[in-house]
Write an enzyme that holds these catalytic residues in place. Structure first.
Site, PDB file in Angstrom:
ATOM      1  CB  CYS A 107      -9.294  -2.225 -13.691  1.00  0.00           C
ATOM      2  SG  CYS A 107      -9.157  -0.817 -12.593  1.00  0.00           S
ATOM      3  NE  ARG A 141      -5.723   5.187  -6.249  1.00  0.00           N
ATOM      4  CZ  ARG A 141      -5.708   4.571  -7.436  1.00  0.00           C
ATOM      5  NH1 ARG A 141      -5.912   3.284  -7.531  1.00  0.00           N
ATOM      6  NH2 ARG A 141      -5.486   5.247  -8.547  1.00  0.00           N
ATOM      7  CG  HIS A 204      -7.324  -5.683 -10.308  1.00  0.00           C
ATOM      8  ND1 HIS A 204      -6.787  -5.537 -11.562  1.00  0.00           N
ATOM      9  CD2 HIS A 204      -7.812  -4.458  -9.956  1.00  0.00           C
ATOM     10  CE1 HIS A 204      -6.935  -4.265 -11.937  1.00  0.00           C
ATOM     11  NE2 HIS A 204      -7.551  -3.605 -10.991  1.00  0.00           N
TER      12      HIS A 204
HETATM   13  N1  GLN Z   1      -6.133   4.201 -13.670  1.00  0.00           N
HETATM   14  C1  GLN Z   1      -7.456   3.758 -13.491  1.00  0.00           C
HETATM   15  C2  GLN Z   1      -8.093   4.198 -12.169  1.00  0.00           C
HETATM   16  O1  GLN Z   1      -7.424   4.345 -11.149  1.00  0.00           O
HETATM   17  C3  GLN Z   1      -7.449   2.253 -13.609  1.00  0.00           C
HETATM   18  C4  GLN Z   1      -6.833   1.593 -12.419  1.00  0.00           C
HETATM   19  C5  GLN Z   1      -6.701   0.123 -12.584  1.00  0.00           C
HETATM   20  O2  GLN Z   1      -6.689  -0.412 -13.699  1.00  0.00           O
HETATM   21  N2  GLN Z   1      -6.516  -0.556 -11.463  1.00  0.00           N
HETATM   22  O3  GLN Z   1      -9.288   4.400 -12.164  1.00  0.00           O
END
Ligand code: GLN
Length: 252
Positions: A107, A141, A204
């Site tokens: 990520c 998101r 994750h």
């Molecule tokens: N900040 C980045 C995004 O939201 C990475 C998020 C994350 O590592 N979960 O795209």
């Protein structure tokens, strides 16, 4: 006593040391990503090698003789904290990557090993350009459970939560194609990236406890580079299989 029993090294002994370095765990370690380093530690030991697990945080001296690199996810704010230090390490990390060092990048560090991450507010966080990818923050998101069909590791299972959307250039190939969830972006159906011995992914969960095939790829590659061959042990995959069954049943 069976004399042959003595010639079989016990778990964690005899085959040599593999050094795993977790990048920036203080700032880039969310949704259980530290579990990836713990899985590597345990499976290295199950394969009969000696694991050595080191953390690298902003300002630390960079360890020598790195065999596997692991990097986790982080909020945009964590990415801002590490960006300068990461640029200072860019040449060394690029050399390690080009030399074939196995790496797992999740990520936020997946994004920063690419060319850049342009956040929703328009700030550009430069990446280190190891991976031919770029990421644009969006108002959407992407959250939920993900299943990915991959050519190398079978079905990969995990959990995504990101607003950055990543597109791949011609210098990398996707880790796989999403069968559930979104992955890199909401348009092309791809998840993650593969380049040399780097596995990069949005997933994750953490990723490796449920996807031991990826853990063993990293370990096998590290052992072959360091010792010329990999002599596998007998990992106990009961819990990994249970975790996979459970994760595969979760709704989006
Ligand atoms: N900040 C980045 C995004 O939201 C990475 C998020 C994350 O590592 N979960 O795209």
């Amino acid at each position: 006593m069976n004399p042959e029993a003595n010639s079989v090294p016990a778990a964690g002994q005899g085959k040599g040391t593999l050094r795993v370095v977790q990048l920036y765990p203080r700032d880039m370690n969310i949704y259980g990503d530290w579990g990836n380093a713990l899985v590597l530690q345990r499976r290295i030991s199950w394969h009969g090698y000696t694991p050595e697990l080191l953390e690298y945080n902003v300002g630390d001296p960079f360890p020598d003789d790195v065999d596997i690199i692991v990097g986790g996810g982080g909020q945009d704010s964590g990415q801002l904290v590490i960006q300068e230090d990461l640029q200072d390490r860019a040449a060394a990390l690029r050399d390690l990557a080009e030399d074939g060092t196995p790496m797992l990048l999740i990520c936020g560090l997946y994004q920063l090993f690419g060319r850049f991450f342009k956040t929703r507010t328009g700030a550009v966080i430069p990446g280190i350009g190891v991976l031919d990818v770029e990421t644009h923050g969006t108002d959407e998101r992407l959250i939920g459970n993900v299943k990915v069909a991959t050519p190398e590791f079978g079905e990969v299972l995990g959990y995504e939560n990101h607003s950055g959307q990543t597109s791949l250039g011609s210098g990398v190939r996707p880790l796989g194609t999403t069968a559930k969830g979104t992955g890199n972006n909401s348009s092309d159906g791809h998840e993650g990236a593969r380049y040399r011995n780097i596995v990069a992914s949005y997933l994750h969960g953490s990723l490796l406890p449920k996807n031991p095939a990826i853990a063993d790829f990293l370990i096998r590659t590290a052992a072959e580079r360091k010792f010329g061959s990999f002599q596998p042990g007998q990992p106990d995959d009961r819990y990994a299989e249970l975790a996979r069954e459970h994760a595969a049943r979760r709704p989006r």
